[in-house]
Design a protein around this motif. Structure first.
Motif, mmCIF file in Angstrom:
data_model
loop_
_atom_site.group_PDB
_atom_site.id
_atom_site.type_symbol
_atom_site.label_atom_id
_atom_site.label_comp_id
_atom_site.label_asym_id
_atom_site.label_seq_id
_atom_site.Cartn_x
_atom_site.Cartn_y
_atom_site.Cartn_z
ATOM 1 N N VAL A 31 0.742 -1.348 -0.017
ATOM 2 C CA VAL A 31 0.099 -0.037 -0.034
ATOM 3 C C VAL A 31 0.741 1.447 0.049
ATOM 4 C CG1 VAL A 31 -1.678 1.141 1.194
ATOM 5 C CG2 VAL A 31 -1.833 -1.084 1.164
ATOM 6 N N ARG A 32 1.867 1.354 1.033
ATOM 7 C CA ARG A 32 2.576 2.542 0.855
ATOM 8 C C ARG A 32 3.428 2.611 -0.224
ATOM 9 N NH1 ARG A 32 5.591 1.556 6.059
ATOM 10 N NH2 ARG A 32 3.732 1.475 6.930
ATOM 11 N N GLY A 33 4.031 1.556 -0.721
ATOM 12 C CA GLY A 33 4.794 1.805 -2.046
ATOM 13 C C GLY A 33 4.072 2.203 -3.417
ATOM 14 N N SER A 34 2.874 1.946 -3.263
ATOM 15 C CA SER A 34 2.265 2.096 -4.853
ATOM 16 C C SER A 34 1.339 3.209 -4.513
ATOM 17 C CB SER A 34 1.522 0.886 -5.024
ATOM 18 O OG SER A 34 1.083 0.296 -3.836
ATOM 19 N N LEU A 35 1.544 4.261 -3.636
ATOM 20 C CA LEU A 35 0.784 5.419 -3.933
ATOM 21 C C LEU A 35 1.012 6.370 -4.914
ATOM 22 C CD1 LEU A 35 0.806 6.644 0.154
ATOM 23 C CD2 LEU A 35 -1.179 5.633 -1.509
ATOM 24 N N GLY A 36 2.494 6.366 -5.466
ATOM 25 C CA GLY A 36 2.746 6.974 -6.615
ATOM 26 C C GLY A 36 2.007 6.521 -7.893
ATOM 27 N N ARG A 37 1.834 4.953 -7.711
ATOM 28 C CA ARG A 37 1.495 4.271 -8.849
ATOM 29 C C ARG A 37 -0.081 4.615 -9.001
ATOM 30 N NH1 ARG A 37 2.942 2.743 -13.321
ATOM 31 N NH2 ARG A 37 0.846 2.622 -13.987
ATOM 32 N N PHE A 38 -0.590 4.949 -7.650
ATOM 33 C CA PHE A 38 -2.099 5.224 -7.549
ATOM 34 C C PHE A 38 -2.373 6.656 -8.515
ATOM 35 C CE2 PHE A 38 -5.400 7.741 -5.357
ATOM 36 C CZ PHE A 38 -6.472 6.616 -5.625
ATOM 37 N N ARG A 39 -1.586 7.522 -8.251
ATOM 38 C CA ARG A 39 -1.893 8.770 -8.961
ATOM 39 C C ARG A 39 -1.781 8.745 -10.383
ATOM 40 N NH1 ARG A 39 2.021 11.428 -5.844
ATOM 41 N NH2 ARG A 39 1.080 11.093 -3.911
ATOM 42 N N ALA A 40 -0.638 7.971 -10.677
ATOM 43 C CA ALA A 40 -0.325 7.788 -12.339
ATOM 44 C C ALA A 40 -1.651 6.872 -12.953
ATOM 45 C CB ALA A 40 0.725 6.725 -12.698
ATOM 46 N N ASN A 41 -2.059 5.893 -12.459
ATOM 47 C CA ASN A 41 -3.237 5.139 -12.725
ATOM 48 C C ASN A 41 -4.487 5.947 -12.818
ATOM 49 O OD1 ASN A 41 -2.251 2.902 -13.125
ATOM 50 N ND2 ASN A 41 -2.622 1.956 -11.045
ATOM 51 N N ALA A 42 -4.727 6.788 -11.624
ATOM 52 C CA ALA A 42 -5.724 7.581 -11.609
ATOM 53 C C ALA A 42 -5.979 8.546 -12.673
ATOM 54 C CB ALA A 42 -5.962 8.426 -10.323
ATOM 55 N N ARG A 43 -4.623 9.085 -13.170
ATOM 56 C CA ARG A 43 -4.728 9.909 -14.208
ATOM 57 C C ARG A 43 -5.139 9.172 -15.540
ATOM 58 N NH1 ARG A 43 0.557 11.845 -14.084
ATOM 59 N NH2 ARG A 43 0.096 12.607 -11.907
ATOM 60 N N SER A 44 -4.426 8.108 -15.794
ATOM 61 C CA SER A 44 -4.757 7.248 -17.016
ATOM 62 C C SER A 44 -6.095 6.746 -17.315
ATOM 63 C CB SER A 44 -3.611 6.351 -17.431
ATOM 64 O OG SER A 44 -3.783 5.160 -16.404
ATOM 65 N N VAL A 45 -6.720 6.295 -16.112
ATOM 66 C CA VAL A 45 -8.066 5.746 -16.257
ATOM 67 C C VAL A 45 -9.136 6.995 -16.272
ATOM 68 C CG1 VAL A 45 -7.347 3.452 -15.772
ATOM 69 C CG2 VAL A 45 -8.422 5.265 -14.192
ATOM 70 N N ALA A 46 -8.688 8.162 -15.859
ATOM 71 C CA ALA A 46 -9.834 9.265 -15.714
ATOM 72 C C ALA A 46 -10.964 9.345 -16.731
ATOM 73 C CB ALA A 46 -9.096 10.551 -15.447
ATOM 74 N N PRO A 47 -10.351 9.050 -17.945
ATOM 75 C CA PRO A 47 -11.695 9.216 -19.071
ATOM 76 C C PRO A 47 -12.645 8.068 -18.846
ATOM 77 C CG PRO A 47 -9.731 9.528 -19.986
ATOM 78 C CD PRO A 47 -9.308 9.110 -18.875
ATOM 79 N N THR A 48 -12.172 6.776 -18.498
ATOM 80 C CA THR A 48 -12.923 5.518 -18.454
ATOM 81 C C THR A 48 -13.807 5.826 -17.257
ATOM 82 O OG1 THR A 48 -10.842 4.455 -19.301
ATOM 83 C CG2 THR A 48 -12.725 3.039 -18.310
ATOM 84 N N ALA A 49 -13.200 6.389 -16.002
ATOM 85 C CA ALA A 49 -13.961 6.609 -14.858
ATOM 86 C C ALA A 49 -15.271 7.422 -15.064
ATOM 87 C CB ALA A 49 -13.044 6.954 -13.790
ATOM 88 N N VAL A 50 -14.742 8.535 -15.818
ATOM 89 C CA VAL A 50 -15.861 9.410 -16.257
ATOM 90 C C VAL A 50 -17.098 8.911 -17.035
ATOM 91 C CG1 VAL A 50 -16.507 11.538 -17.641
ATOM 92 C CG2 VAL A 50 -14.436 11.583 -16.271
ATOM 93 N N GLY A 51 -16.629 7.799 -18.026
ATOM 94 C CA GLY A 51 -17.315 7.044 -18.956
ATOM 95 C C GLY A 51 -18.440 6.250 -17.835
ATOM 96 N N LEU A 52 -18.008 5.618 -16.789
ATOM 97 C CA LEU A 52 -18.705 4.979 -15.815
ATOM 98 C C LEU A 52 -19.599 5.903 -15.178
ATOM 99 C CD1 LEU A 52 -19.485 2.297 -14.194
ATOM 100 C CD2 LEU A 52 -17.752 3.005 -12.677
ATOM 101 N N GLY A 53 -19.235 6.779 -15.031
ATOM 102 C CA GLY A 53 -20.044 8.099 -14.245
ATOM 103 C C GLY A 53 -21.281 8.293 -15.038
ATOM 104 N N VAL A 54 -20.981 8.446 -16.437
ATOM 105 C CA VAL A 54 -21.994 8.852 -17.214
ATOM 106 C C VAL A 54 -22.975 7.695 -17.477
ATOM 107 C CG1 VAL A 54 -22.654 9.389 -19.665
ATOM 108 C CG2 VAL A 54 -20.608 10.573 -18.526
ATOM 109 N N VAL A 55 -22.453 6.491 -17.586
ATOM 110 C CA VAL A 55 -23.273 5.416 -17.788
ATOM 111 C C VAL A 55 -24.290 5.312 -16.587
ATOM 112 C CG1 VAL A 55 -23.436 2.841 -17.603
ATOM 113 C CG2 VAL A 55 -21.871 4.022 -19.251
ATOM 114 N N LEU A 56 -23.654 5.581 -15.219
ATOM 115 C CA LEU A 56 -24.512 5.375 -14.131
ATOM 116 C C LEU A 56 -25.668 6.488 -14.019
ATOM 117 C CD1 LEU A 56 -21.887 4.822 -11.155
ATOM 118 C CD2 LEU A 56 -23.801 3.296 -12.195
#
Lengths: 273, 599
Positions: A31-56
Motif C-alpha cells: 500500500v505504502r509503496g504504490s501510492l505514486g502508482r495510484f496517482r498515475a493510474n488515476a490519471r490514465s483511467v480518468a476518462p474511463t471512470a468518467v464514462g462509468l459515471g455517465v453510464v450510471l
C-alpha cells in the motif's frame, strides 16, 4: 433521517472492511509503496471512470423512465419464470435461521458495496492500469446491457409473487434497508439480478487478474457466491435471475477485455494474466 | 388412459390421411371437415390479476389462495401481479382480464354505489363502472327502483337486489378487512377517535401539546399521488383522500347522511322529479385567489357528465363522461345558476332521499378545467375519444379545499400546506351536522413520503420520521406496532372489501352457474382467519354492516357462506364435490383437468 443513517452505516462498515482487507490483500508495504502508482493510474483511467459515471447517470434516468416504458412494451414474465423453476427459492428459504438471515442480509447490503469498491482500490494501486480500466469498463457494460432486459421484461421477485411461500426476509428483519434499495432499483426489475452480475463480474476479474492480487481471488469468490445466494435466500430474486446475471457478467468481462485491448494496443504493453 | 388414447387417435388421423392420399373421395374430405367442426377440448384457464405484495399486504396472498382452490378443482389457474396503475388500466379501462382481486373503491356501503358498479348501461364504460361487463335486466330494474324509493320500500328492493346479485355473482366478496395503521402520539393525540378513511378524519386531528409549526407526515406505499393529482383519473386514485383535502364537495357523507360542506344549505323546492336549491358559502375562493362561483358548480356537473362539453358541435361528437363519479352524476339532470350564491339542481327520476349523494363530487374551477375539454393526444382508453381532463396529471392542482399544493417529487414525496382562506378558518360547520371535531387543519403542512412496503412504513413511524401510516399495513406488522410504546395501533373496519371480479365477457365466466361454483371454491372464513389473521371477516355483499344488508346473509358457522357454501372444509377443497358441481354444469374432466363444457 433514516435513509441517511443507513447510508452512513454502509459507508462506515465498508471503510472499516477496507482498512482490514487492504493490508491483508496488498500488504502494508504494498500500500505504502504504490501510492505514486495510484496517482498515475488515476490519471490514465480518468476518462474511463468518467464514462462509468455517465453510464450510471444515464442508467438512473433511463431506469426511471424504463419502468413506465416496460409496462407499455414489456412482457410480464413473472409467471413464466415461476413455471420454469417452481419453488426453488422457497426450498432455499426452508433452511432459514436468524444467524443465516443476518449473514445474508449483511452480505447483500454491506458485502456487496465492499465487493464493488474494493477491487477498484487494489487495482488502482497495481503497477499496470489495465485491471482498473477493464474493471471500470466491465461495470459500465453491466449497467448498460442490463437495461435492455429491464425494459423488455416486467418481472417481480419471489417475495412479490408467492408471499405465502417466500418471506421478504431482508425487509422484515431490517425494513430500513428498503429505503436504500428502493433508491437503487424498482421492484419490477428483477430479471436479471444486477447484484449477482456485478458480484460475478468482480469474481471473474479477480480470476483474470489473479497475478495482480492473488489473495483477493478466494475472498472475492466467496463473497460473490454468497451474494448470489443471498439474493435468492432473501426472496428478492429467482434462480433464473441469478443465472442470467452470471451470463451478463461473463459477457461484460469478455467484452470489457476486448474493448480495452483494442483501445490500448499501440501504447503500454499489456500484462496478460 | 391418455397414454393409450393419444397414439390411437394419432393412428386414426394417419389412417385418414393415408386414405385421403390414395383415394381423394369427397366422402372422406367431408368427414374430415365434419370432425374439424368439433373443437378440441382444452383445460379451463383463468388468470387472476392483482397487486404485488409491496403494494398491498393481502391482495396477492388472497389471489394465490383463490388460485390454489381453483387449481384443486382442475382449473389451470394462475396469478399475475402488476403495479396498481397498470392493474387499473388493464382491468378498468381495457377489460383485459379474466379475474381480478382488488378492493372496491371507498364508499361502497352506500347502496346507490351499486348502480354504477352493476348497471348494464355501464357495461362498456371505463372506470369502476361495471368493470365486469355484467348485464342482468332484473338487476337493472332493481337498481333503478332503489333510487326512486325510500324507507321500507327501498329496503325491500335492496334486499331483492342483493339476493339477485348474490345468485348471479358478477363478483365475489372475499373478505371485508380491518384497516390497520400505526400512529405516533407525541405530536397528534386523538388518532383513535378520527376516521382516517375520510378527509374529514384529517381535519379532526388535534395536536398533542407542543406549539409552533407542525407538519403532519404520512408514510404511504402508494406512490401514484406524487405524480398525478387528477381527481378524475381512474388509474391514479385509490381512496381520493389527498385530492379530497384539496377539492371541496358541496356535501360530505357522514354515516350515511349527506351534510352541507361547501354548500351552506340546500332545500328541495319540488319532489317529482326533485329540484333542489343549493346555496354556496360566502366568500369562498380557489387556491389561486379567484372566487368560487355558482358557475363553477354548474360547470363541474356539466364536465363530469361530458368532459368534452359537447365538443365543437360536429356530428361525430359523443359525450366523454368522467369515469369517476359517474354513478353520482347520473342522479343529476341539470344544474343552473340562479344568482351569485345559488344554483338550482334538477335531478333525474330519483327519490329526494337518494338525491343528495350527487353533492359529494369535488367541485372544479371552470377557469382551469374549461381548457381541458379537447381530445387528448395519448391515453390508455381505447374505446371512444379521450379528453385532456381525463389524462392530465393536474399538477399543480387548483382546488378550494382546506389544503393547498406546495410541491411534489415524483415517486418520492408530496407536500401540501394549510389554505388559510378556507371557510373552515372563519365558520363553524358544526350546525350543519358534521362531526364537531372537524375544523381547520391542526397542522401547517402535510407531507407524504413514499416507501417500498408496509413494514418500512411502520418503521418510519417508529423512527419518528412519520406520524402515521396512511395506506393500510398488514396484520404481520401488528406485533411490531404493539411492542413499541411510542406507537399506537389503529384498527378500523373498512368499507372497501377485497373482491374477486369476473370478466363476464370471457368464455366460462359468462356462465353464472360457473361463477357460482367458483365462488363456492372460496373459503372466506379461512381467508379471514389465516391470511388476515382475524383482521377481517367474510361477507356476501358490499353492503355488509349497513341496515340494508339482508339478515339471511349473516354467516351462521365456519365455512358456510349463506349463498355459496364452501365445497370443502377448513380451507381444503373437497375435490369430488367440486368435480360433481362442475359436471352438473356440463363440464368434463380429462384426468385431473377441467375441460370446457362446449364439446
Amino acid at each position: 433521517m433514516t435513509l441517511l443513517s443507513v447510508l452512513l452505516q454502509v459507508a462506515v462498515v465498508v471503510l472499516a472492511m477496507h482498512a482490514v482487507c487492504l493490508p491483508a490483500v496488498v500488504g502494508v508495504d504494498g500500500v505504502r509503496g504504490s501510492l505514486g502508482r495510484f496517482r498515475a493510474n488515476a490519471r490514465s483511467v480518468a476518462p474511463t471512470a468518467v464514462g462509468l459515471g455517465v453510464v450510471l447517470g444515464v442508467n438512473k434516468l433511463v431506469r426511471d423512465a424504463g419502468v413506465e416504458l416496460s409496462w407499455l412494451v414489456g412482457a410480464n414474465v413473472t409467471p413464466t419464470i415461476h413455471a420454469l423453476e417452481g419453488r426453488f427459492v422457497s426450498q432455499l428459504q426452508s433452511v432459514a435461521t436468524p444467524p443465516v438471515t443476518t449473514y445474508f442480509s449483511f452480505v447483500y447490503v454491506f458485502g456487496y458495496a465492499f465487493l464493488l469498491v474494493f477491487p477498484i482500490a487494489i487495482y488502482a494501486l497495481h503497477d499496470d492500469d489495465r485491471p482498473l480500466r477493464v474493471a471500470l469498463v466491465a461495470y459500465s457494460l453491466n449497467y448498460l446491457l442490463g437495461l435492455v432486459p429491464y425494459v423488455l421484461f416486467v418481472a417481480y421477485g419471489p417475495r412479490n409473487f408467492m408471499p405465502e411461500l417466500v418471506e421478504s426476509l431482508l425487509y422484515t428483519t431490517w425494513p430500513q434497508a428498503q429505503l436504500l434499495t428502493g433508491q437503487v432499483n424498482a421492484n419490477t426489475n428483477v430479471f436479471p439480478s444486477l447484484h449477482t452480475s456485478l458480484a460475478a463480474t468482480v469474481a471473474f476479474l479477480a480470476y483474470r487478474f489473479r497475478s495482480a492480487a492473488p489473495r483477493w481471488l478466494p475472498l472475492a469468490a466467496l463473497l460473490a457466491a454468497s451474494i448470489a445466494v443471498s439474493t435468492m435466500y432473501l426472496g428478492i430474486h429467482w434462480v433464473t435471475d441469478v443465472l442470467a446475471g452470471i451470463v451478463l457478467a461473463a459477457g461484460s468481462v469478455e467484452l470489457g477485455l476486448r474493448l480495452c485491448d483494442r483501445s490500448s494496443r499501440e501504447p503500454s504493453g499489456s500484462v496478460t494474466p | 388412459m391418455p397414454d393409450v388414447t393419444l397414439p390411437a387417435s394419432r393412428r386414426r388421423v394417419l389412417a385418414a390421411l393415408g386414405g385421403a392420399a390414395t383415394a381423394l373421395t369427397g366422402g372422406c374430405l367431408r368427414r374430415v371437415r365434419t370432425l374439424a367442426g368439433w373443437q378440441s377440448s382444452q383445460q379451463v384457464r383463468l388468470r387472476i390479476k392483482t397487486l404485488p405484495a409491496d403494494a398491498d399486504p393481502y391482495a396477492l396472498k388472497v389471489a394465490r389462495a383463490v388460485a390454489g382452490w381453483f387449481d384443486a378443482a382442475g382449473v389451470d389457474a394462475g396469478v399475475v401481479p402488476m403495479a396498481e396503475q397498470e392493474l387499473l388500466r388493464q382491468t378498468l379501462l381495457r377489460n383485459e382480464f379474466d379475474l381480478f382481486v382488488m378492493r372496491l373503491p371507498p364508499r361502497h356501503r352506500d347502496p346507490d354505489a351499486l348502480y354504477a358498479l352493476l348497471h348494464s348501461r355501464y357495461a362498456d364504460a371505463p372506470g369502476w363502472r361495471n368493470p365486469f361487463g355484467y348485464a342482468d335486466l332484473d338487476v337493472d330494474d332493481l337498481l333503478d327502483a332503489q333510487r326512486r324509493t325510500d324507507g321500507a320500500d327501498r329496503a325491500d328492493v335492496l334486499g331483492e337486489l342483493q339476493r339477485t346479485i348474490a345468485r348471479t355473482q358478477p363478483f365475489t366478496v372475499l373478505v371485508v378487512p380491518d384497516d390497520v395503521a400505526a400512529a405516533r402520539t407525541d405530536r397528534f393525540g386523538n388518532w383513535r377517535s378520527v376516521d382516517l378513511a375520510s378527509p374529514l378524519g384529517y381535519l379532526s386531528l388535534a395536536r398533542a401539546g407542543d406549539d409552533g409549526e407542525t407538519t403532519l407526515r404520512l408514510a404511504v406505499t402508494d406512490r401514484r399521488a406524487t405524480s398525478n393529482l387528477n381527481p378524475l383519473s381512474v388509474e391514479f386514485r385509490r381512496d381520493g383522500i389527498l385530492t379530497g383535502l384539496m377539492y371541496d364537495p358541496l356535501g360530505y357523507d357522514v354515516r350515511g347522511e349527506v351534510r352541507p360542506w361547501l354548500a351552506e344549505a340546500w332545500w328541495f323546492v319540488r319532489d317529482d322529479p326533485p329540484v333542489a336549491r343549493v346555496t354556496i358559502r360566502e366568500g369562498v375562493t380557489w387556491h389561486d385567489g379567484e372566487s368560487l362561483t355558482p358557475a363553477d358548480v354548474a360547470f363541474t356537473y356539466d364536465l363530469l357528465a361530458d368532459t368534452a362539453l359537447g365538443g365543437d358541435g360536429g356530428d361525430d361528437d359523443v359525450p366523454v363522461p368522467s369515469p369517476r363519479f359517474g354513478g353520482r352524476t347520473s342522479l343529476v339532470d341539470e344544474v343552473t345558476v340562479v344568482d351569485d350564491r345559488t344554483v338550482s339542481v334538477r335531478f333525474a327520476d330519483v327519490h329526494p332521499a337518494v338525491a343528495p349523494r350527487a353533492f359529494t363530487v369535488p367541485i372544479l374551477p371552470e377557469h382551469v378545467w374549461g381548457d381541458r375539454t379537447d381530445p387528448a393526444g395519448i391515453g390508455g382508453i381505447d374505446f371512444g375519444p379521450v379528453t385532456e381532463a381525463l389524462v392530465t396529471n393536474n399538477i399543480p392542482p387548483v382546488g378550494s379545499g382546506p389544503l393547498r399544493f406546495v410541491r411534489n417529487t415524483p415517486r418520492e414525496s408530496l407536500v401540501l400546506e394549510r389554505f388559510d382562506d378556507h371557510f373552515l378558518g372563519s365558520e363553524s360547520v358544526e350546525d350543519g351536522g358534521l362531526p364537531g371535531s372537524v375544523g381547520p387543519p391542526a397542522f401547517e403542512r402535510l407531507s407524504v413520503q413514499v416507501v417500498g412496503t408496509d413494514s418500512t412504513a411502520v418503521e418510519l413511524v417508529a423512527d419518528g420520521e412519520a406520524d402515521v401510516t396512511a395506506t393500510p399495513v398488514g396484520a404481520r406488522t401488528v406485533p411490531r406496532i404493539g411492542r413499541d410504546e411510542a406507537l399506537e395501533l389503529l384498527v378500523d373496519d373498512s368499507d372497501q372489501p377485497y373482491v374477486l371480479g369476473y370478466n363476464v365477457r370471457r368464455p366460462h365466466l359468462n356462465n353464472p352457474r360457473v361463477r357460482r361454483i367458483l365462488a363456492s371454491l372460496i373459503d372466506g372464513e379461512h381467508l379471514a382467519e389465516t391470511t388476515f389473521q382475524g383482521y377481517g371477516r367474510p361477507a356476501v355483499g358490499p353492503l355488509w354492516g349497513t341496515r340494508w344488508y339482508p339478515a339471511e346473509f349473516a354467516w351462521a358457522e365456519a365455512d358456510a357462506s349463506p349463498v355459496t357454501p364452501f365445497l370443502g372444509s377448513d380451507g381444503d377443497v373437497d375435490v369430488e364435490r367440486a368435480r360433481s358441481a362442475f359436471r352438473e354444469a356440463g363440464y368434463r374432466y380429462d384426468d385431473d383437468r377441467l375441460v370446457g363444457g362446449n364439446a
